[in-house]
Design an enzyme around this catalytic site. Structure first.
Site, PDB file in Angstrom:
ATOM      1  N   CYS A  71       0.851  -1.181   0.000  1.00 42.23           N
ATOM      2  CA  CYS A  71       0.000   0.000   0.000  1.00 42.23           C
ATOM      3  C   CYS A  71       0.889   1.235   0.000  1.00 42.23           C
ATOM      4  CB  CYS A  71      -0.921   0.011   1.218  1.00 42.23           C
ATOM      5  SG  CYS A  71      -1.931   1.493   1.355  1.00 42.23           S
ATOM      6  N   GLY A  72       0.791   2.047  -1.046  1.00 39.78           N
ATOM      7  CA  GLY A  72       1.656   3.208  -1.183  1.00 39.78           C
ATOM      8  C   GLY A  72       1.423   4.271  -0.129  1.00 39.78           C
ATOM      9  N   ASN A  73       0.165   4.635   0.112  1.00 39.44           N
ATOM     10  CA  ASN A  73      -0.118   5.628   1.149  1.00 39.44           C
ATOM     11  C   ASN A  73       0.195   5.067   2.528  1.00 39.44           C
ATOM     12  OD1 ASN A  73      -1.099   7.762  -0.527  1.00 39.44           O
ATOM     13  ND2 ASN A  73      -2.979   6.616  -0.825  1.00 39.44           N
ATOM     14  N   ASN A 160       0.719  -5.175  -6.325  1.00 42.21           N
ATOM     15  CA  ASN A 160      -0.689  -5.562  -6.256  1.00 42.21           C
ATOM     16  C   ASN A 160      -1.312  -5.251  -7.620  1.00 42.21           C
ATOM     17  OD1 ASN A 160      -0.638  -2.783  -6.006  1.00 42.21           O
ATOM     18  ND2 ASN A 160      -1.759  -2.690  -4.101  1.00 42.21           N
ATOM     19  N   HIS A 162      -3.600  -3.941 -10.767  1.00 44.26           N
ATOM     20  CA  HIS A 162      -4.307  -2.714 -11.143  1.00 44.26           C
ATOM     21  C   HIS A 162      -4.838  -2.819 -12.569  1.00 44.26           C
ATOM     22  CE1 HIS A 162      -3.088  -0.289  -7.649  1.00 44.26           C
ATOM     23  NE2 HIS A 162      -1.996  -1.030  -7.693  1.00 44.26           N
ATOM     24  N   GLU A 211     -10.666   0.576  -4.645  1.00 47.04           N
ATOM     25  CA  GLU A 211      -9.647  -0.320  -4.116  1.00 47.04           C
ATOM     26  C   GLU A 211     -10.227  -1.687  -3.794  1.00 47.04           C
ATOM     27  OE1 GLU A 211      -6.385   0.785  -1.621  1.00 47.04           O
ATOM     28  OE2 GLU A 211      -7.130   2.839  -1.479  1.00 47.04           O
ATOM     29  N   CYS A 220      -4.858   6.355  -3.472  1.00 44.28           N
ATOM     30  CA  CYS A 220      -4.199   5.051  -3.524  1.00 44.28           C
ATOM     31  C   CYS A 220      -2.813   5.265  -4.128  1.00 44.28           C
ATOM     32  CB  CYS A 220      -5.011   4.060  -4.356  1.00 44.28           C
ATOM     33  SG  CYS A 220      -4.205   2.456  -4.584  1.00 44.28           S
ATOM     34  N   THR A 222      -0.210   3.045  -4.755  1.00 39.23           N
ATOM     35  CA  THR A 222       0.148   2.112  -5.823  1.00 39.23           C
ATOM     36  C   THR A 222      -0.701   2.381  -7.060  1.00 39.23           C
ATOM     37  OG1 THR A 222      -1.369   0.421  -4.961  1.00 39.23           O
ATOM     38  CG2 THR A 222       0.945   0.296  -4.257  1.00 39.23           C
ATOM     39  N   GLY A 223      -1.953   2.814  -6.844  1.00 41.84           N
ATOM     40  CA  GLY A 223      -2.822   3.147  -7.974  1.00 41.84           C
ATOM     41  C   GLY A 223      -2.314   4.359  -8.742  1.00 41.84           C
TER      42      GLY A 223
END
Length: 275
Positions: A71-73, A160, A162, A211, A220, A222-223
């Site tokens: 999870c990027g955030n 993950n 996308h 998500e 997000c 990674t998004g």
């Protein structure tokens, strides 16, 4: 259980320490604590755990109890937590995740973390590594029909899965209608995070995200990385661009093999809860 509520661009998390690696029912604990009405309320539960291959390990559960690889955030919040709690007093360090080791660089001003840059690693395009049920080396502009509407998506993994969908306008797009249907589509064996994106005249990107295991969120990380990569593959942006999300803006760069994400992380409050 002591906890710290944190957020990165409105994507919020409950952080707690599991330095003794206690075997608790973390999936159900996550579902209980993340409930917006009956718990603390968050998009995910993050555990601070020991690591043999990095300074610490980040383990994250989505609000539905499912395990998230990355999870990027969340990892920006994780880095700030380690610095604020004085587990680490340096600006560069590594964190183990279930999608590999990530390298963080904190920007410190007056002994406070003002932003965090994360080396998110390389994107993966091979269908089986995402995974997505498709042929070929890459999945770019693949057609997908959901109920009454057709979409073209680009699929990739940032640790993950996308599916990035480009639209002319996203402000009034019914993300809550199509997001969950695409997330659970048979194309995606492990489900998928869905990004709805529009390209702005100034070269930036505007994104809304559904998500996997959570629903629509404010942001997000990674998004945002997947969005920049997909846009670059399509040739509609440069190597570096701002990605505007509901909760704020991230700077994303893909100049070499790896993707770099830079953005804020903030502490909301701390507390103690019985589980």
């Amino acid at each position: 259980m002591e906890f710290t509520k944190m957020q990165g661009l409105g994507n919020d998390f409950i952080l707690t320490e599991n330095l003794m690696k206690l075997k608790r029912d973390w999936p159900n604990i996550a579902k209980k604590l993340c409930h917006r009405n009956l718990g603390i309320g968050a998009d995910g539960l993050i555990l601070v755990e020991p690591s043999n291959i990095a300074e610490y390990k980040m383990t994250i559960y989505n609000s539905d109890g499912s395990l998230a690889k990355m999870c990027g955030n969340g990892i920006r919040c994780f880095g700030k937590y380690l610095y604020d709690k004085r587990y680490l007093q340096k600006s560069e360090f590594s964190v183990e995740t279930d999608s590999g080791i990530k390298h963080l660089v904190l920007k410190i001003q007056f002994n406070k973390v003002v932003s965090v840059q994360v080396d998110m690693g390389p994107p993966f395009f091979e269908p089986k590594s995402i995974p997505v049920l498709a042929q070929g080396d890459k999945v770019v502009d693949k057609y997908l029909k959901v109920i009454d509407k057709g979409f073209t998506f680009t699929a990739l993994s940032m640790g993950n899965p996308h599916a990035v969908i480009f639209l002319d306008e996203i402000d009034n797009f019914p993300v809550e209608k199509y997001g969950p249907l695409i997330e659970k589509h048979s194309f995606f064996p492990d489900k998928v995070n869905v990004e709805f994106v529009s390209v702005k005249k100034d070269g930036s990107l505007k994104m809304r995200v559904w998500e996997r295991g959570v629903g629509e969120t404010q942001a997000c990380g990674t998004g945002a990385c997947a969005t920049l990569v997909a846009a670059r593959v399509k040739g509609v942006v440069n190597n570096t661009a701002k990605v505007h999300l509901k909760g704020g803006t991230l700077k994303i760069s893909w100049k070499g093999e790896n993707v770099l994400m830079t953005g804020p992380a903030e502490t909301v409050f701390t507390g103690n809860v019985t589980i």
